[in-house]
Write a protein that holds these residues in place. Structure first.
Motif, PDB file in Angstrom:
ATOM      1  N   ARG A 273      45.472  43.607  41.021  1.00  0.00           N
ATOM      2  CA  ARG A 273      44.931  42.347  41.540  1.00  0.00           C
ATOM      3  C   ARG A 273      45.577  42.013  42.894  1.00  0.00           C
ATOM      4  O   ARG A 273      46.214  40.979  43.068  1.00  0.00           O
ATOM      5  N   GLU A 274      45.411  42.946  43.818  1.00  0.00           N
ATOM      6  CA  GLU A 274      45.995  42.779  45.156  1.00  0.00           C
ATOM      7  C   GLU A 274      45.654  41.407  45.716  1.00  0.00           C
ATOM      8  O   GLU A 274      44.501  40.975  45.640  1.00  0.00           O
ATOM      9  N   PRO A 275      46.629  40.724  46.286  1.00  0.00           N
ATOM     10  CA  PRO A 275      46.380  39.362  46.766  1.00  0.00           C
ATOM     11  C   PRO A 275      45.495  39.293  48.008  1.00  0.00           C
ATOM     12  O   PRO A 275      44.762  38.334  48.185  1.00  0.00           O
ATOM     13  N   TRP A 276      45.548  40.317  48.872  1.00  0.00           N
ATOM     14  CA  TRP A 276      44.687  40.297  50.053  1.00  0.00           C
ATOM     15  C   TRP A 276      44.726  41.638  50.758  1.00  0.00           C
ATOM     16  O   TRP A 276      45.578  42.473  50.484  1.00  0.00           O
ATOM     17  N   GLY A 277      43.751  41.836  51.628  1.00  0.00           N
ATOM     18  CA  GLY A 277      43.676  43.051  52.419  1.00  0.00           C
ATOM     19  C   GLY A 277      42.538  43.956  51.977  1.00  0.00           C
ATOM     20  O   GLY A 277      41.836  43.676  51.018  1.00  0.00           O
ATOM     21  N   VAL A 278      42.357  45.023  52.737  1.00  0.00           N
ATOM     22  CA  VAL A 278      41.332  46.025  52.438  1.00  0.00           C
ATOM     23  C   VAL A 278      41.999  47.164  51.674  1.00  0.00           C
ATOM     24  O   VAL A 278      42.985  47.736  52.134  1.00  0.00           O
ATOM     25  N   TRP A 279      41.471  47.460  50.509  1.00  0.00           N
ATOM     26  CA  TRP A 279      41.979  48.519  49.636  1.00  0.00           C
ATOM     27  C   TRP A 279      40.783  49.313  49.123  1.00  0.00           C
ATOM     28  O   TRP A 279      39.869  48.736  48.555  1.00  0.00           O
TER      29      TRP A 279
ATOM     30  N   PHE B  79      39.945  42.333  49.455  1.00  0.00           N
ATOM     31  CA  PHE B  79      40.514  41.541  48.360  1.00  0.00           C
ATOM     32  C   PHE B  79      41.031  40.215  48.888  1.00  0.00           C
ATOM     33  O   PHE B  79      41.606  40.136  49.969  1.00  0.00           O
ATOM     34  N   LEU B  80      40.815  39.178  48.093  1.00  0.00           N
ATOM     35  CA  LEU B  80      41.399  37.869  48.363  1.00  0.00           C
ATOM     36  C   LEU B  80      41.766  37.276  47.010  1.00  0.00           C
ATOM     37  O   LEU B  80      40.899  37.147  46.126  1.00  0.00           O
ATOM     38  N   GLN B  81      43.028  36.980  46.827  1.00  0.00           N
ATOM     39  CA  GLN B  81      43.547  36.425  45.582  1.00  0.00           C
ATOM     40  C   GLN B  81      43.180  37.296  44.379  1.00  0.00           C
ATOM     41  O   GLN B  81      42.810  36.791  43.314  1.00  0.00           O
ATOM     42  N   GLY B  82      43.268  38.611  44.554  1.00  0.00           N
ATOM     43  CA  GLY B  82      43.055  39.540  43.457  1.00  0.00           C
ATOM     44  C   GLY B  82      41.617  39.848  43.114  1.00  0.00           C
ATOM     45  O   GLY B  82      41.336  40.560  42.153  1.00  0.00           O
ATOM     46  N   VAL B  83      40.684  39.343  43.910  1.00  0.00           N
ATOM     47  CA  VAL B  83      39.257  39.524  43.636  1.00  0.00           C
ATOM     48  C   VAL B  83      38.589  40.166  44.859  1.00  0.00           C
ATOM     49  O   VAL B  83      38.908  39.832  45.996  1.00  0.00           O
ATOM     50  N   VAL B  84      37.639  41.070  44.608  1.00  0.00           N
ATOM     51  CA  VAL B  84      36.873  41.673  45.698  1.00  0.00           C
ATOM     52  C   VAL B  84      35.885  40.641  46.217  1.00  0.00           C
ATOM     53  O   VAL B  84      35.174  39.999  45.438  1.00  0.00           O
ATOM     54  N   ILE B  85      35.869  40.475  47.536  1.00  0.00           N
ATOM     55  CA  ILE B  85      34.898  39.571  48.165  1.00  0.00           C
ATOM     56  C   ILE B  85      34.063  40.381  49.152  1.00  0.00           C
ATOM     57  O   ILE B  85      34.529  41.390  49.673  1.00  0.00           O
ATOM     58  N   PRO B  86      32.819  39.971  49.397  1.00  0.00           N
ATOM     59  CA  PRO B  86      31.932  40.791  50.232  1.00  0.00           C
ATOM     60  C   PRO B  86      32.324  40.844  51.704  1.00  0.00           C
ATOM     61  O   PRO B  86      32.191  41.866  52.346  1.00  0.00           O
ATOM     62  N   ARG B  87      32.812  39.742  52.244  1.00  0.00           N
ATOM     63  CA  ARG B  87      33.168  39.738  53.672  1.00  0.00           C
ATOM     64  C   ARG B  87      34.133  38.608  53.968  1.00  0.00           C
ATOM     65  O   ARG B  87      34.228  37.639  53.226  1.00  0.00           O
ATOM     66  N   LYS B  88      34.816  38.774  55.057  1.00  0.00           N
ATOM     67  CA  LYS B  88      35.772  37.755  55.489  1.00  0.00           C
ATOM     68  C   LYS B  88      35.054  36.760  56.388  1.00  0.00           C
ATOM     69  O   LYS B  88      34.339  37.137  57.299  1.00  0.00           O
ATOM     70  N   ARG B  89      35.257  35.508  56.104  1.00  0.00           N
ATOM     71  CA  ARG B  89      34.679  34.467  56.953  1.00  0.00           C
ATOM     72  C   ARG B  89      35.617  34.200  58.115  1.00  0.00           C
ATOM     73  O   ARG B  89      36.830  34.239  57.960  1.00  0.00           O
ATOM     74  N   PRO B  90      35.058  33.915  59.284  1.00  0.00           N
ATOM     75  CA  PRO B  90      35.917  33.588  60.417  1.00  0.00           C
ATOM     76  C   PRO B  90      36.638  32.263  60.168  1.00  0.00           C
ATOM     77  O   PRO B  90      36.199  31.445  59.346  1.00  0.00           O
ATOM     78  N   ARG B  91      37.725  32.077  60.868  1.00  0.00           N
ATOM     79  CA  ARG B  91      38.479  30.837  60.725  1.00  0.00           C
ATOM     80  C   ARG B  91      37.683  29.677  61.301  1.00  0.00           C
ATOM     81  O   ARG B  91      36.842  29.835  62.168  1.00  0.00           O
ATOM     82  N   GLY B  92      37.958  28.487  60.803  1.00  0.00           N
ATOM     83  CA  GLY B  92      37.297  27.293  61.313  1.00  0.00           C
ATOM     84  C   GLY B  92      36.072  26.934  60.505  1.00  0.00           C
ATOM     85  O   GLY B  92      35.729  27.560  59.505  1.00  0.00           O
ATOM     86  N   ARG B  93      35.400  25.905  60.967  1.00  0.00           N
ATOM     87  CA  ARG B  93      34.208  25.420  60.282  1.00  0.00           C
ATOM     88  C   ARG B  93      32.987  26.227  60.696  1.00  0.00           C
ATOM     89  O   ARG B  93      32.877  26.653  61.835  1.00  0.00           O
ATOM     90  N   PRO B  94      32.049  26.418  59.786  1.00  0.00           N
ATOM     91  CA  PRO B  94      30.811  27.118  60.164  1.00  0.00           C
ATOM     92  C   PRO B  94      29.992  26.262  61.117  1.00  0.00           C
ATOM     93  O   PRO B  94      30.097  25.036  61.129  1.00  0.00           O
ATOM     94  N   ARG B  95      29.160  26.923  61.917  1.00  0.00           N
ATOM     95  CA  ARG B  95      28.278  26.186  62.824  1.00  0.00           C
ATOM     96  C   ARG B  95      27.290  25.356  62.047  1.00  0.00           C
ATOM     97  O   ARG B  95      26.873  25.727  60.950  1.00  0.00           O
ATOM     98  N   LYS B  96      26.869  24.225  62.634  1.00  0.00           N
ATOM     99  CA  LYS B  96      25.880  23.378  61.976  1.00  0.00           C
ATOM    100  C   LYS B  96      24.515  24.053  61.948  1.00  0.00           C
ATOM    101  O   LYS B  96      23.761  23.878  61.006  1.00  0.00           O
ATOM    102  N   ASN B  97      24.189  24.802  62.977  1.00  0.00           N
ATOM    103  CA  ASN B  97      22.871  25.425  63.068  1.00  0.00           C
ATOM    104  C   ASN B  97      22.961  26.934  62.953  1.00  0.00           C
ATOM    105  O   ASN B  97      22.457  27.665  63.782  1.00  0.00           O
ATOM    106  N   GLU B  98      23.561  27.408  61.846  1.00  0.00           N
ATOM    107  CA  GLU B  98      23.690  28.852  61.616  1.00  0.00           C
ATOM    108  C   GLU B  98      22.313  29.495  61.510  1.00  0.00           C
ATOM    109  O   GLU B  98      21.417  28.939  60.884  1.00  0.00           O
TER     110      GLU B  98
END
Length: 98
Positions: free
Chosen positions: A66-72, A77-96
């Motif tokens: 359950r690796e806490p983070w990184g690509v393995w 991985f994030l907090q021991g779970v596979v996630i599809p993609r990393k979100r950029p830092r900050g808030r998402p755009r209003k008009n994505e």
């Protein structure tokens, strides 16, 4: 006692030692790439893992630990779970774009 079949970091290290180091992307590229903040860098690391001869063992071990983070093993991985993609830092755009 650890079973030979358990995907430990030691087993991964041993298996990687049996392979030409030039075939191991995490050893010939900047290791920071596998723990990058940039979504583009994370995607690059995931792509580099696809042809790695120990990819399956790396991924199995990361799942077991359950690796806490990184690509393995080509997965993020994030907090021991596979996630599809990393979100950029900050808030998402209003008009994505959809």
């Amino acid at each position: 006692m650890t079973s030979v079949l358990e995907p430990t970091l030691g087993l991964l290290h041993d298996e990687a030692g049996r392979v030409d180091e030039e075939l191991l992307p995490c050893r010939v590229n900047n290791p920071e790439l596998w723990f990058a903040e940039s979504p583009a860098d994370v995607e690059s690391a995931k792509a580099l893992c696809q042809d790695c001869p120990v990819q399956g063992l790396c991924l199995d071990g990361a799942l077991a630990r359950r690796e806490p983070w990184g690509v393995w093993g080509g997965e993020l991985f994030l907090q021991g779970v596979v996630i599809p993609r990393k979100r950029p830092r900050g808030r998402p755009r209003k008009n994505e774009a959809a």
